[in-house]
Design an enzyme around this catalytic site. Structure first.
Site, PDB file in Angstrom:
ATOM      1  N   ARG A  59     -13.459  72.145  32.749  1.00 19.49           N
ATOM      2  CA  ARG A  59     -12.842  73.108  33.519  1.00 19.49           C
ATOM      3  C   ARG A  59     -13.212  73.277  35.022  1.00 19.49           C
ATOM      4  O   ARG A  59     -12.363  73.678  35.709  1.00 19.49           O
ATOM      5  CB  ARG A  59     -13.080  74.483  32.745  1.00 19.49           C
ATOM      6  CG  ARG A  59     -12.207  75.529  33.338  1.00 19.49           C
ATOM      7  CD  ARG A  59     -11.919  76.808  32.382  1.00 19.49           C
ATOM      8  NE  ARG A  59     -13.225  77.054  31.599  1.00 19.49           N
ATOM      9  CZ  ARG A  59     -14.251  77.767  31.968  1.00 19.49           C
ATOM     10  NH1 ARG A  59     -14.383  78.139  33.128  1.00 19.49           N
ATOM     11  NH2 ARG A  59     -15.039  77.843  31.018  1.00 19.49           N
ATOM     12  N   TYR A 112      11.343  82.392  41.171  1.00 22.19           N
ATOM     13  CA  TYR A 112      11.561  82.031  40.021  1.00 22.19           C
ATOM     14  C   TYR A 112      11.236  82.991  38.781  1.00 22.19           C
ATOM     15  O   TYR A 112      10.512  84.221  38.977  1.00 22.19           O
ATOM     16  CB  TYR A 112      10.382  80.897  39.571  1.00 22.19           C
ATOM     17  CG  TYR A 112      10.306  80.428  38.040  1.00 22.19           C
ATOM     18  CD1 TYR A 112      11.260  79.540  37.906  1.00 22.19           C
ATOM     19  CD2 TYR A 112       9.321  80.785  37.350  1.00 22.19           C
ATOM     20  CE1 TYR A 112      11.190  78.893  36.387  1.00 22.19           C
ATOM     21  CE2 TYR A 112       9.364  79.930  36.212  1.00 22.19           C
ATOM     22  CZ  TYR A 112      10.346  79.064  35.793  1.00 22.19           C
ATOM     23  OH  TYR A 112      10.341  78.698  34.556  1.00 22.19           O
ATOM     24  N   ASP A 184       6.805  77.788  47.267  1.00 22.92           N
ATOM     25  CA  ASP A 184       6.992  77.191  45.941  1.00 22.92           C
ATOM     26  C   ASP A 184       7.990  75.983  46.302  1.00 22.92           C
ATOM     27  O   ASP A 184       9.259  76.005  46.706  1.00 22.92           O
ATOM     28  CB  ASP A 184       7.372  78.174  44.895  1.00 22.92           C
ATOM     29  CG  ASP A 184       7.962  77.439  43.876  1.00 22.92           C
ATOM     30  OD1 ASP A 184       8.195  76.023  43.594  1.00 22.92           O
ATOM     31  OD2 ASP A 184       7.996  78.147  42.482  1.00 22.92           O
ATOM     32  N   LYS A 209       8.656  69.431  36.746  1.00 19.42           N
ATOM     33  CA  LYS A 209       9.912  69.155  37.249  1.00 19.42           C
ATOM     34  C   LYS A 209      10.069  67.801  37.857  1.00 19.42           C
ATOM     35  O   LYS A 209       9.899  66.927  37.064  1.00 19.42           O
ATOM     36  CB  LYS A 209      10.616  70.200  38.099  1.00 19.42           C
ATOM     37  CG  LYS A 209      10.071  71.631  37.658  1.00 19.42           C
ATOM     38  CD  LYS A 209      10.852  72.012  36.401  1.00 19.42           C
ATOM     39  CE  LYS A 209      10.216  73.503  35.711  1.00 19.42           C
ATOM     40  NZ  LYS A 209      10.463  74.597  36.443  1.00 19.42           N
TER      41      LYS A 209
HETATM   42  C1  LIG Z   1       9.725  75.827  36.488  1.00 15.33           C
HETATM   43  C2  LIG Z   1       9.426  76.494  37.568  1.00 15.33           C
HETATM   44  C3  LIG Z   1       7.995  77.170  37.854  1.00 15.33           C
HETATM   45  C4  LIG Z   1       7.189  77.358  36.705  1.00 15.33           C
HETATM   46  O1  LIG Z   1       6.650  76.090  36.478  1.00 15.33           O
HETATM   47  P1  LIG Z   1       6.243  75.986  34.972  1.00 15.33           P
HETATM   48  O2  LIG Z   1       5.482  74.558  35.106  1.00 15.33           O
HETATM   49  O3  LIG Z   1       7.169  76.151  33.847  1.00 15.33           O
HETATM   50  O4  LIG Z   1       4.958  77.121  34.643  1.00 15.33           O
HETATM   51  C5  LIG Z   1       7.978  78.024  39.059  1.00 15.33           C
HETATM   52  N1  LIG Z   1       8.739  77.873  40.025  1.00 15.33           N
HETATM   53  C6  LIG Z   1       9.867  77.279  40.037  1.00 15.33           C
HETATM   54  C7  LIG Z   1      10.889  77.198  41.229  1.00 15.33           C
HETATM   55  C8  LIG Z   1      10.068  76.494  38.846  1.00 15.33           C
HETATM   56  O5  LIG Z   1      11.519  75.795  38.754  1.00 15.33           O
END
Ligand SMILES: *Cc1c(COP(=O)(O)O)cnc(C)c1O
Length: 405
Positions: A59, A112, A184, A209
């Site tokens: 961790r 998001y 982000d 993604k």
């Molecule tokens: C999918 C997504 C998240 C969250 O990510 P997870 O891996 O699903 O927890 C945050 N910001 C954006 C822009 C996303 O597309």
């Protein structure tokens, strides 16, 4: 000629890993272990005291995960990075790191869905307020800053309307006021945009993604301008809240990262062609794609992104029911949330990713009930277009039938 810092396409394959240290293994080994043995008690004492480098417990750090963190640091141009069990674990770790009770957060006009949920929870439980602000001019940014503003949190392009935030402008104004900026960067991936180079303090990704790119892992990554900040987060909101990444997921993400540049080039090529097709279609009222010359943020996108990305939203010219029937008629394109996978995916934001957002707020964000979001995949663009085409044709047939009866 040898350069210390290699070009992007090389960094995603080589950064952070030296095969000589791992028996010559070409691929970074998977250290599937929970803990690490100490040679003697004194070594354990020194490691816990921080007097000696070395692993303690997974961790707190793992060699496979460390390769991924070092590679991300190199490709985003930061000083250090941390990997998390999901994008949301990265979002919550950075927000809990920067904020305390009574603080105020300025956000881009869209975030998001789960980030929105987290901000709502923080307001309810910890009196940390937030405001979705207009960040388009220096005056509007300054106007939104309060004495307790402790963080500026932006997403760009904004999901799903693809509105672009001028990162250079936002970072300059926030830096002057000493307010840290978190970006982000999930939608662009590090290949198209590097917020740290434009003045941001933290950049985060849902690695689920584009970084993973194959729809087989959930993960998050946080990269910072300052190694000190990352060291602190590692020992607080990461270690104590515990949203760490598993070694196997890090191993999969290292594999995904190697092809990031080649994949993104294809995603972008396909998206440009599909956007042109959609824009000309009578069943499409409007498209939301940064590469579209009529898009409100096209100019800012051109300034800070190297290409337009693989996401297109469009307003279906009809009712919500028709937009949903159109989705049902698709054969190759899959109905699913998430993005950045090899498969082309379509979703309906109002009832899926943004269903937690109250209807009024959704409308203010520009998310109508007929808006659809397409994550353009790596298939032949002509097959993607053919699938859209046959589904549109079915909608036309059913509209004609309704008129006859
Ligand atoms: C999918 C997504 C998240 C969250 O990510 P997870 O891996 O699903 O927890 C945050 N910001 C954006 C822009 C996303 O597309």
């Amino acid at each position: 000629m040898s350069r210390e810092k290699k070009r992007f396409e090389t960094e995603v394959i080589h950064s952070g890993y030296d095969s000589k240290k791992y028996e010559g293994s070409l691929t970074p080994p998977l250290f599937q272990t929970s803990t690490y043995t100490f040679a003697h008690a004194a070594e354990g004492e020194r490691r816990f005291a921080g007097d000696e480098e070395g692993y303690i417990y997974s961790r707190l750090g793992n060699p496979t995960v460390k390769v991924l963190e070092d590679r991300m640091t190199a490709i985003e141009g930061g000083e250090a990075a941390l990997a998390f069990g999901s994008g949301m674990a990265a979002v919550s770790a950075i927000l809990f790191h920067l904020l305390k009770s009574g603080d105020h957060v300025i956000c881009s006009k869209g975030v998001y869905g789960c980030t929105f949920g987290l901000l709502e929870m923080m307001e309810e439980k910890f009196n940390i307020t937030h405001e979705f602000a207009d960040l388009s001019t220096e005056e509007s940014i300054l106007q939104s800053i309060l004495p307790d503003t402790a963080c500026l949190y932006v997403e760009t392009p904004i999901n799903p309307t693809m509105e672009i935030i001028d990162l250079e402008l936002v970072c300059r104004v926030a830096n002057e006021k000493g307010i840290p900026v978190v970006v982000d960067n999930t939608f662009s991936s590090p290949y198209l945009q590097n917020p740290l180079k434009l003045g941001a303090d933290f950049v985060l990704h849902s690695a689920t993604k584009y970084i993973g790119g194959h729809g087989d892992v959930i993960g998050g990554l946080l990269v910072a301008k300052s190694a000190e900040a990352i060291a602190e987060i590692r020992m607080t909101t990461q270690k104590d809240i515990g949203g760490i990444m598993s070694p196997f997921d890090a191993w999969l993400l290292l594999r995904g990262l190697k092809t990031l540049a080649v994949r993104l080039d294809r995603h972008c090529d396909n998206a440009e062609k599909i956007a042109a097709y959609l824009k000309a279609h009578p069943f499409v009222r409007n498209i939301y794609f940064p590469g579209d010359k009529d898009h409100q943020s096209h100019g800012i996108a051109a300034k800070q992104m190297s290409r337009w990305g693989g996401l297109i939203s469009f307003d279906f010219n009809g009712t919500k029911e028709m937009a949903q029937s159109f989705m049902d008629e698709l054969q190759l394109i899959k109905i699913a949330v998430s993005l950045g996978d090899a498969e082309t995916l379509i979703q309906h934001p109002a009832s899926m990713t943004h269903s937690v957002v109250p209807e009024k707020v959704r409308a203010a964000m520009g998310i109508s009930d007929t808006l659809l979001r397409l994550s353009v995949g790596l298939e032949s663009w002509e097959d993607i277009k053919d699938d859209l085409d046959q589904a549109f044709a079915k909608m036309e047939e059913s509209a004609a039938m309704k008129q006859e009866s």
